[in-house]
Design a protein around this motif. Structure first.
Motif, PDB file in Angstrom:
ATOM      1  N   ASN A  21       0.857  -1.133  -0.032  1.00 60.98           N
ATOM      2  CA  ASN A  21      -0.003  -0.028   0.051  1.00 60.98           C
ATOM      3  C   ASN A  21       0.819   1.367   0.159  1.00 60.98           C
ATOM      4  O   ASN A  21       0.474   2.342  -0.445  1.00 60.98           O
ATOM      5  CB  ASN A  21      -1.038  -0.086   1.229  1.00 60.98           C
ATOM      6  CG  ASN A  21      -2.189  -1.118   0.920  1.00 60.98           C
ATOM      7  OD1 ASN A  21      -2.111  -1.857   0.097  1.00 60.98           O
ATOM      8  ND2 ASN A  21      -2.812  -0.824   1.848  1.00 60.98           N
ATOM      9  N   CYS A  82       0.729  11.829 -10.427  1.00 62.49           N
ATOM     10  CA  CYS A  82       0.552  11.004  -9.364  1.00 62.49           C
ATOM     11  C   CYS A  82      -0.955  11.179  -8.611  1.00 62.49           C
ATOM     12  O   CYS A  82      -1.753  11.783  -9.197  1.00 62.49           O
ATOM     13  CB  CYS A  82       1.801  11.608  -8.278  1.00 62.49           C
ATOM     14  SG  CYS A  82       1.602  12.926  -7.452  1.00 62.49           S
ATOM     15  N   MET A 163     -12.420   8.870   0.171  1.00 66.96           N
ATOM     16  CA  MET A 163     -11.720   7.829  -0.436  1.00 66.96           C
ATOM     17  C   MET A 163     -12.437   6.531  -0.604  1.00 66.96           C
ATOM     18  O   MET A 163     -13.360   6.277   0.156  1.00 66.96           O
ATOM     19  CB  MET A 163     -10.490   7.405   0.258  1.00 66.96           C
ATOM     20  CG  MET A 163     -10.853   6.758   1.643  1.00 66.96           C
ATOM     21  SD  MET A 163      -9.560   7.239   3.036  1.00 66.96           S
ATOM     22  CE  MET A 163      -7.988   6.969   2.306  1.00 66.96           C
ATOM     23  N   ASP A 192     -11.180   9.232  -4.038  1.00 73.95           N
ATOM     24  CA  ASP A 192      -9.406   8.908  -4.256  1.00 73.95           C
ATOM     25  C   ASP A 192      -9.579   7.516  -4.028  1.00 73.95           C
ATOM     26  O   ASP A 192      -9.533   7.003  -3.038  1.00 73.95           O
ATOM     27  CB  ASP A 192      -9.056   9.563  -2.908  1.00 73.95           C
ATOM     28  CG  ASP A 192      -7.555   9.055  -2.825  1.00 73.95           C
ATOM     29  OD1 ASP A 192      -7.000   8.223  -3.210  1.00 73.95           O
ATOM     30  OD2 ASP A 192      -6.572   9.824  -2.055  1.00 73.95           O
ATOM     31  N   SER A 215      -3.328   6.033  -8.950  1.00 70.24           N
ATOM     32  CA  SER A 215      -1.828   6.338  -8.950  1.00 70.24           C
ATOM     33  C   SER A 215      -1.189   5.001  -9.191  1.00 70.24           C
ATOM     34  O   SER A 215      -1.358   3.954  -8.836  1.00 70.24           O
ATOM     35  CB  SER A 215      -1.523   6.770  -7.648  1.00 70.24           C
ATOM     36  OG  SER A 215       0.087   6.544  -7.249  1.00 70.24           O
TER      37      SER A 215
HETATM   38  N1  PLP Z   1      -4.292   8.753  -1.780  1.00 72.44           N
HETATM   39  C1  PLP Z   1      -4.088   7.454  -1.091  1.00 72.44           C
HETATM   40  C2  PLP Z   1      -5.253   6.772  -0.438  1.00 72.44           C
HETATM   41  C3  PLP Z   1      -2.973   6.819  -0.925  1.00 72.44           C
HETATM   42  O1  PLP Z   1      -2.747   5.674  -0.217  1.00 72.44           O
HETATM   43  C4  PLP Z   1      -1.694   7.524  -1.547  1.00 72.44           C
HETATM   44  C5  PLP Z   1      -0.380   6.930  -1.416  1.00 72.44           C
HETATM   45  O2  PLP Z   1      -0.057   6.553  -0.318  1.00 72.44           O
HETATM   46  C6  PLP Z   1      -2.170   8.833  -2.365  1.00 72.44           C
HETATM   47  C7  PLP Z   1      -3.328   9.278  -2.366  1.00 72.44           C
HETATM   48  C8  PLP Z   1      -1.018   9.693  -3.070  1.00 72.44           C
HETATM   49  O3  PLP Z   1      -0.512   8.987  -4.139  1.00 72.44           O
HETATM   50  P1  PLP Z   1       0.809   9.364  -4.791  1.00 72.44           P
HETATM   51  O4  PLP Z   1       1.774   8.872  -4.034  1.00 72.44           O
HETATM   52  O5  PLP Z   1       0.886   8.786  -6.211  1.00 72.44           O
HETATM   53  O6  PLP Z   1       0.857  11.000  -4.757  1.00 72.44           O
END
Ligand code: PLP
Length: 408
Positions: A21, A82, A163, A192, A215
């Motif tokens: 994760n 990202c 999320m 998200d 991502s």
């Molecule tokens: N959202 C969640 C739920 C995540 O677990 C993460 C990364 O751990 C992100 C957003 C951020 O993603 P990135 O590392 O690609 O910016």
């Protein structure tokens, strides 16, 4: 163990990687797919000449591959750098759609990519944006209450961002239902889905979700690539402004190798979805069952069923998660703890605190997150090694169970 020796271990792949994760290994097929776009097919997809034009074709294929995993139209997918950028782009774009609406509804357990953005947007001007942020609570299993969400959706709400699955506990929220509630009230809904994509089936054609973030590095593509789904008809303001790339929705020359990699990773994820929910789940369950049975005062954090198939968050009470991680590290076992060493103090994670997990348990929490690359032999090794580590740490812990009992 000397550092040089450990480095060799990493190169020999002797690591047992249960921290997927946080990030994942790039799949060999993904590496193979992106390789030609580094030194051979390096043209700019926006160029007029054929050398550039042929590259654009592969960007289109990748967009199609992402769309197939999500169940949406390729033109609804735009590439970003990202998950964090996708989250920023979605929420910042939603706010000016109806400028008189100032409220963002989100949860107490979001990743900092959403949480800290909302905190910034909440600040008063000129450093902030004067938005109102409602962070919905979760219960002790990490679940949201749908009536709570309904009550929060008043006439001032500009956007709801929740999320799909939690990065620390793996708890899955009823995102389709929440999206329906938002659509019924004419409110934009963003999710998200960085942890959900590739681990659980997603079909956006059957939902009312307006925007979704993902991502690459969470699903076996390299770091530095993400995507944002923006539903046709949803008004969108670019976050990164400049050239005309991505149909004017995200400026900047496309990172073709990374885009091709993300496309391939999405294709693989689609093929592996069944394995995530059978083989990966079975290994996760085996690990969890064995640790809960063999370690006294070990408790599962998060809902036992409404969870990603790869994630297990376990609290080993009265000891520090970071000590457990350090001792596991000596065996090459990688996982995460629910506390982060910030400014010299060990703060337990905001997710576990929101669930009301006591400090003694939150401090001793470990997140194991598996992938399709984990083997049964690796899980057996962890089951063999970890219980004696827990026992040893309990013996030397100043917060030992006996002391706790004596004090109460
Ligand atoms: N959202 C969640 C739920 C995540 O677990 C993460 C990364 O751990 C992100 C957003 C951020 O993603 P990135 O590392 O690609 O910016």
């Amino acid at each position: 163990m000397p550092l040089a020796r450990r480095k060799d271990d990493f190169m020999d792949n002797k690591v047992i990687y249960l921290d997927n994760n946080a990030t994942t290994a790039v799949a060999p097929e993904v590496k193979e797919a992106m390789d030609p776009f580094l030194c051979e097919l390096y043209g700019n997809p926006s160029s007029i000449h054929a050398f550039g034009g042929q590259v654009a074709k592969y960007v289109d294929i990748a967009r199609q591959q992402v769309a197939e995993l999500l169940g949406c139209h390729p033109t609804e997918v735009l590439f970003t750098s990202c998950g964090t950028e996708s989250d920023n782009a979605a929420i910042r774009s939603a706010l000016p759609v109806n400028p008189h609406l100032k409220t963002i509804v989100t949860t107490r357990v979001e990743h900092p990519a959403v949480r800290n953005l909302c905190h910034t947007l909440e600040r008063p001007g000129p450093i902030g944006f004067d938005n109102r942020v409602i962070e919905l609570p979760v219960d002790s299993l990490g679940e949201l209450s749908l009536p709570d969400i309904g009550n929060a959706l008043d006439e001032d709400v500009a956007v709801v961002s929740i999320m799909w699955a939690n990065n620390e506990t793996g708890v899955i929220f009823p995102i389709e239902n929440i999206a329906d509630m938002c659509r019924d009230r004419g409110i934009l809904f963003h999710t998200d889905a960085v942890q959900a994509v590739g681990k659980i089936p997603i079909d956006l054609s059957n939902t009312a979700i307006d925007m979704l973030s993902l991502s690459g590095h969470k699903l076996h593509a390299p770091k530095g690539i993400g995507a944002l789904f923006v539903r046709h008809g949803c008004r969108f303001q670019p976050f990164v402004v400049g050239g005309h790339q991505e149909r004017n929705r995200r400026a900047g020359t496309e990172s073709v190798p990374l885009i091709v990699a993300l496309g391939k990773a999405c294709e693989l994820a689609r093929q592996n979805l069944d394995r995530e929910n059978t083989a990966v789940r079975a290994l996760r369950d085996k690990l969890e069952k064995a640790l809960l049975a063999s370690c006294p005062d070990a408790k599962l954090n998060g809902h036992p069923e409404h969870r990603l198939p790869n994630t297990s968050n376990i609290s080993f009470e009265y000891i520090e998660g970071e000590s457990i991680l350090l001792m596991m590290d000596e065996y090459g076992i990688c996982a995460s703890s629910g506390s982060a060493c910030t400014t010299g103090s060990l703060e337990p994670s905001h997710v576990l605190r929101a669930m009301g997990i006591p400090y003694t348990a939150a401090h001793g929490s470990i997140r194991f997150s598996l992938s399709v690359y984990n083997t049964e032999a690796e899980i057996d090794k962890v089951i063999e090694v970890l219980p004696p580590i827990i026992q040893r740490l309990r013996e030397i812990s100043p917060f030992g169970r006996e002391q706790k009992q004596a004090a109460t």
